[in-house]
Design an enzyme around this catalytic site. Sequence first.
Site, PDB file in Angstrom:
ATOM      1  CE1 TYR A   1     -23.249 -17.375  15.521  1.00 29.40           C
ATOM      2  CE2 TYR A   1     -21.993 -15.537  16.434  1.00 29.40           C
ATOM      3  CZ  TYR A   1     -23.055 -16.015  15.694  1.00 29.40           C
ATOM      4  OH  TYR A   1     -23.927 -15.121  15.108  1.00 29.40           O
TER       5      TYR A   1
ATOM      6  N   GLY B   1     -13.757 -22.799  23.134  1.00 33.58           N
ATOM      7  CA  GLY B   1     -12.883 -22.897  24.298  1.00 33.58           C
ATOM      8  C   GLY B   1     -13.502 -23.626  25.461  1.00 33.58           C
TER       9      GLY B   1
ATOM     10  CG  HIS C   1     -21.539 -23.549  18.719  1.00 37.98           C
ATOM     11  ND1 HIS C   1     -21.470 -22.195  18.964  1.00 37.98           N
ATOM     12  CD2 HIS C   1     -22.808 -23.771  18.265  1.00 37.98           C
ATOM     13  CE1 HIS C   1     -22.623 -21.622  18.676  1.00 37.98           C
ATOM     14  NE2 HIS C   1     -23.456 -22.552  18.256  1.00 37.98           N
ATOM     15  CB  CYS C   2     -18.690 -21.810  23.546  1.00 33.11           C
ATOM     16  SG  CYS C   2     -16.926 -22.182  23.382  1.00 33.11           S
ATOM     17  CD1 TRP C   3     -15.865 -15.460  21.668  1.00 33.16           C
ATOM     18  CD2 TRP C   3     -17.338 -15.397  20.008  1.00 33.16           C
ATOM     19  NE1 TRP C   3     -15.473 -14.464  20.801  1.00 33.16           N
ATOM     20  CE2 TRP C   3     -16.366 -14.416  19.768  1.00 33.16           C
ATOM     21  CE3 TRP C   3     -18.366 -15.560  19.084  1.00 33.16           C
ATOM     22  CZ2 TRP C   3     -16.394 -13.578  18.653  1.00 33.16           C
ATOM     23  CZ3 TRP C   3     -18.396 -14.728  17.964  1.00 33.16           C
ATOM     24  CH2 TRP C   3     -17.421 -13.746  17.770  1.00 33.16           C
TER      25      TRP C   3
END
Length: 342
Positions: free
Chosen positions: A120, A96, A91-93
């Site tokens: 996140y 994306g 996962h990222c923020w």
Amino acid sequence: MVKHLEISDFLTAVGPILDVRSPGEYEQGHMPGAVSFPLFSNDERAQVGTCYKQQGRDAAVELGFDLVGPKLGAIVRQAKAIAPNQILRVHCWRGGMRSGSVAWCLETAGLQVVTLAGGYKAFRHWARQVFSTPRQIIVLGGMTGTGKTQILHALAELGEQILDLEGLANHRGSSYGSLDMPPQPSTEQFENMISDRLAHLDPIRPVWIEAESKRVGTCRVPPELFEQMEAAPTLEVVRPLEERLGILVEIYGQTDRQGLIEATQRIRKRLGGQRTQAAVECLHRGELREVCKIVLDYYDRTYRYDLERRNQVIPQLDIANHDPIAAAQLLIDKAPFLLSAS
């Protein structure tokens, strides 16, 4: 094709969680158990962000490829070392390009990868929902030195559900609370750890929480949870002064003397100049029990003021001469009556 999972499915899926945000983002707050696996360093992330603002998306994407390209081999090798079974969650923020790029790279290398839809940010939204879930909270109250934290842990040993806010915050909730403790997490990470603990508890069964103010050191208790704590039934444990002094001496007996002096001086305005000086002199002489007796006067007055503010009668439980397990059993026996009356 990489599969995107909603937060509930992502959290229950198998495989290590790789947080591909920058180290700075991870340090501010991350999913408990997630591994920091940054696609960009802090400086590289700043470069890409500046490029995006000044030159637009396409230029920023090209810069990102330039920065990541030399790292691809290392990314694959590190991921395989982290997940020997070749299954990963990424996962990222926002869910994306960063998580998508890493997931594509790892899947191309033969790993099985899922990403988090919404990233996140979706986890943080989920955490707020966890805090808002109604629970049968019982607040464990008592003056400083009654051994509440030890009793809380004893409750867990006896099979009860607990939430140890001080343990998660690395702070005992007073001017002396940070002594002999690791550094405190950010409030964001404190919230993340609370949500993780609560999510593993049965919302139907009671959960014991030690009475706290809105802050535990520098960490803020989530307002949604604090509101439930304020409305929850409270049971106050009571011990004789001599027992309380003994507990405090046991806790702080090996603590650095200078740290104790500084903590005492921090409450000088509330403790008063003469009592502060007397406490410091006792510390220099190694008379910790006398120090505790002086300081308890302030903390007891603060505790009584808080009770008066609540304007409610709180049932008391005398635990004189009881060790933590025995005291915890008394609490368990009282719990059904406390909940039925609330």
